[in-house]
Design a protein around this motif. Sequence first.
Motif, PDB file in Angstrom:
ATOM      1  N   ASN A 124      83.245  56.394 -11.852  1.00 46.75           N
ATOM      2  CA  ASN A 124      82.699  57.759 -11.803  1.00 46.75           C
ATOM      3  C   ASN A 124      81.273  57.692 -11.237  1.00 46.75           C
ATOM      4  N   GLU A 125      80.288  58.244 -11.912  1.00 49.46           N
ATOM      5  CA  GLU A 125      78.936  58.207 -11.347  1.00 49.46           C
ATOM      6  C   GLU A 125      78.136  56.993 -11.797  1.00 49.46           C
ATOM      7  N   ALA A 126      78.688  56.204 -12.702  1.00 46.70           N
ATOM      8  CA  ALA A 126      77.955  55.068 -13.256  1.00 46.70           C
ATOM      9  C   ALA A 126      78.112  53.823 -12.379  1.00 46.70           C
ATOM     10  N   GLN A 127      76.978  53.236 -12.034  1.00 46.68           N
ATOM     11  CA  GLN A 127      76.996  51.984 -11.284  1.00 46.68           C
ATOM     12  C   GLN A 127      77.074  50.845 -12.296  1.00 46.68           C
ATOM     13  N   LEU A 128      78.229  50.195 -12.376  1.00 50.71           N
ATOM     14  CA  LEU A 128      78.471  49.241 -13.445  1.00 50.71           C
ATOM     15  C   LEU A 128      78.091  47.817 -13.088  1.00 50.71           C
ATOM     16  N   GLU A 129      78.041  47.499 -11.813  1.00 48.53           N
ATOM     17  CA  GLU A 129      77.658  46.141 -11.450  1.00 48.53           C
ATOM     18  C   GLU A 129      77.099  46.101 -10.046  1.00 48.53           C
ATOM     19  N   LYS A 130      76.110  45.238  -9.875  1.00 36.69           N
ATOM     20  CA  LYS A 130      75.530  44.979  -8.563  1.00 36.69           C
ATOM     21  C   LYS A 130      75.537  43.483  -8.312  1.00 36.69           C
ATOM     22  N   SER A 131      75.971  43.098  -7.123  1.00 40.73           N
ATOM     23  CA  SER A 131      75.966  41.691  -6.752  1.00 40.73           C
ATOM     24  C   SER A 131      74.535  41.234  -6.476  1.00 40.73           C
ATOM     25  N   ARG A 132      74.339  39.929  -6.585  1.00 39.62           N
ATOM     26  CA  ARG A 132      73.034  39.363  -6.208  1.00 39.62           C
ATOM     27  C   ARG A 132      72.778  39.501  -4.709  1.00 39.62           C
ATOM     28  N   LEU A 133      73.853  39.790  -3.966  1.00 41.75           N
ATOM     29  CA  LEU A 133      73.686  40.036  -2.528  1.00 41.75           C
ATOM     30  C   LEU A 133      72.904  41.318  -2.275  1.00 41.75           C
ATOM     31  N   LEU A 134      72.911  42.200  -3.257  1.00 42.16           N
ATOM     32  CA  LEU A 134      72.260  43.499  -3.110  1.00 42.16           C
ATOM     33  C   LEU A 134      70.783  43.361  -3.465  1.00 42.16           C
ATOM     34  N   SER A 135      69.978  43.140  -2.423  1.00 45.77           N
ATOM     35  CA  SER A 135      68.547  42.959  -2.679  1.00 45.77           C
ATOM     36  C   SER A 135      67.908  44.299  -3.047  1.00 45.77           C
ATOM     37  N   ASP A 136      66.601  44.232  -3.343  1.00 47.63           N
ATOM     38  CA  ASP A 136      65.870  45.440  -3.728  1.00 47.63           C
ATOM     39  C   ASP A 136      65.826  46.469  -2.611  1.00 47.63           C
ATOM     40  N   ARG A 137      66.091  46.051  -1.397  1.00 50.96           N
ATOM     41  CA  ARG A 137      66.060  46.995  -0.267  1.00 50.96           C
ATOM     42  C   ARG A 137      67.335  47.842  -0.207  1.00 50.96           C
ATOM     43  N   PHE A 138      68.318  47.457  -0.991  1.00 49.49           N
ATOM     44  CA  PHE A 138      69.597  48.170  -0.999  1.00 49.49           C
ATOM     45  C   PHE A 138      69.667  49.067  -2.231  1.00 49.49           C
ATOM     46  N   SER A 139      70.164  50.274  -2.032  1.00 47.66           N
ATOM     47  CA  SER A 139      70.417  51.136  -3.172  1.00 47.66           C
ATOM     48  C   SER A 139      71.681  51.940  -2.908  1.00 47.66           C
ATOM     49  N   ALA A 140      72.487  52.069  -3.935  1.00 41.42           N
ATOM     50  CA  ALA A 140      73.720  52.835  -3.828  1.00 41.42           C
ATOM     51  C   ALA A 140      73.735  53.889  -4.914  1.00 41.42           C
ATOM     52  N   GLU A 141      74.294  55.030  -4.563  1.00 42.26           N
ATOM     53  CA  GLU A 141      74.390  56.121  -5.518  1.00 42.26           C
ATOM     54  C   GLU A 141      75.764  56.781  -5.430  1.00 42.26           C
ATOM     55  N   ARG A 142      76.134  57.401  -6.516  1.00 43.09           N
ATOM     56  CA  ARG A 142      77.351  58.215  -6.533  1.00 43.09           C
ATOM     57  C   ARG A 142      77.072  59.370  -7.482  1.00 43.09           C
ATOM     58  N   PRO A 143      76.238  60.301  -7.061  1.00 47.32           N
ATOM     59  CA  PRO A 143      75.635  61.278  -7.963  1.00 47.32           C
ATOM     60  C   PRO A 143      76.609  62.160  -8.729  1.00 47.32           C
ATOM     61  N   LYS A 144      77.710  62.536  -8.138  1.00 45.40           N
ATOM     62  CA  LYS A 144      78.628  63.431  -8.833  1.00 45.40           C
ATOM     63  C   LYS A 144      79.971  62.769  -9.082  1.00 45.40           C
ATOM     64  N   GLY A 145      80.017  61.481  -8.939  1.00 43.91           N
ATOM     65  CA  GLY A 145      81.268  60.776  -9.165  1.00 43.91           C
ATOM     66  C   GLY A 145      82.287  60.981  -8.081  1.00 43.91           C
ATOM     67  N   SER A 146      81.848  61.522  -6.938  1.00 41.23           N
ATOM     68  CA  SER A 146      82.797  61.689  -5.838  1.00 41.23           C
ATOM     69  C   SER A 146      82.360  60.795  -4.676  1.00 41.23           C
ATOM     70  N   PHE A 147      81.614  61.340  -3.703  1.00 42.15           N
ATOM     71  CA  PHE A 147      81.180  60.509  -2.580  1.00 42.15           C
ATOM     72  C   PHE A 147      80.062  59.567  -3.025  1.00 42.15           C
ATOM     73  N   SER A 148      79.834  58.552  -2.207  1.00 41.57           N
ATOM     74  CA  SER A 148      78.769  57.591  -2.504  1.00 41.57           C
ATOM     75  C   SER A 148      77.949  57.349  -1.249  1.00 41.57           C
ATOM     76  N   THR A 149      76.702  56.965  -1.447  1.00 38.09           N
ATOM     77  CA  THR A 149      75.840  56.565  -0.337  1.00 38.09           C
ATOM     78  C   THR A 149      75.303  55.170  -0.579  1.00 38.09           C
ATOM     79  N   LEU A 150      75.142  54.438   0.498  1.00 37.18           N
ATOM     80  CA  LEU A 150      74.523  53.121   0.467  1.00 37.18           C
ATOM     81  C   LEU A 150      73.344  53.162   1.430  1.00 37.18           C
ATOM     82  N   GLU A 151      72.138  52.976   0.909  1.00 38.71           N
ATOM     83  CA  GLU A 151      70.940  53.017   1.731  1.00 38.71           C
ATOM     84  C   GLU A 151      70.353  51.620   1.833  1.00 38.71           C
ATOM     85  N   ILE A 152      69.950  51.269   3.025  1.00 36.86           N
ATOM     86  CA  ILE A 152      69.244  50.014   3.260  1.00 36.86           C
ATOM     87  C   ILE A 152      67.865  50.362   3.797  1.00 36.86           C
ATOM     88  N   GLN A 153      66.840  49.937   3.095  1.00 38.49           N
ATOM     89  CA  GLN A 153      65.472  50.205   3.519  1.00 38.49           C
ATOM     90  C   GLN A 153      64.912  49.002   4.263  1.00 38.49           C
TER      91      GLN A 153
END
Lengths: 114, 113
Positions: free
Chosen positions: B51-80
């Motif tokens: 749903n909207e809860a991010q339950l796990e992040k890999s160590r591959l996902l550095s601090d520059r990466f962020s993922a969201e799924r605000p309403k439990g439907s679509f998701s975004t992955l941002e790389i800064q």
Amino acid sequence: GQQLNQSPQSMFIQEGEDVSMNCTSSSIFNTWLWYKQDPGEGPVLLIALYKAGELTSNGRLTAQFGITRKDSFLNISASIPSDVGIYFCAGQPNSGGSNYKLTFGKGTLLTVNP
Amino acid sequence: DTGVSQDPRHKITKRGQNVTFRCDPISEHNRLYWYRQTLGQGPEFLTYFQNEAQLEKSRLLSDRFSAERPKGSFSTLEIQRTEQGDSAMYLCASREVFGNTIYFGEGSWLTVV
């Protein structure tokens, strides 16, 4: 990250030949999946296996879930040119809260010569 | 088409820029995954939502990466502040509530120049 041992890395065969590929793991999996990926596309699910010893077919494709739960096999019979692509095995771990993640092999590149 | 949808399919960006990818899972699939795939490798797990809860992040996902799924439907992955090593295909996948099968989207190719 952790990956499965998938072999062979590549195969070059003649149209009409049968193909076999396999995956092995040091860990037990409770689900094995086989995917095919075309260049520039995402993996497409071919066969899913849920029980040790299970043998499942999908057209010319047959896959088996190894008895030890540490391996799986995919066979393609009477290959045709559109079978060309990269085939990936993927396993879901047994338990421990990680059963929602897939671990993938490195893929088998299949080339079919018409 | 009722499969997993990803946008954009291809993105070329200059090093240091931010990029965002969107994923629309199969309708009513409450589980959503992001994977990364580089040439010659199988996909590698990045993160997982139920749903909207991010339950796990890999160590591959550095601090520059962020993922969201605000309403439990679509998701975004941002790389800064993208780096050349971020060049890869970013795959989204979804899974239904009671199923074991994970279905992948067509992927978003990122090239950092």
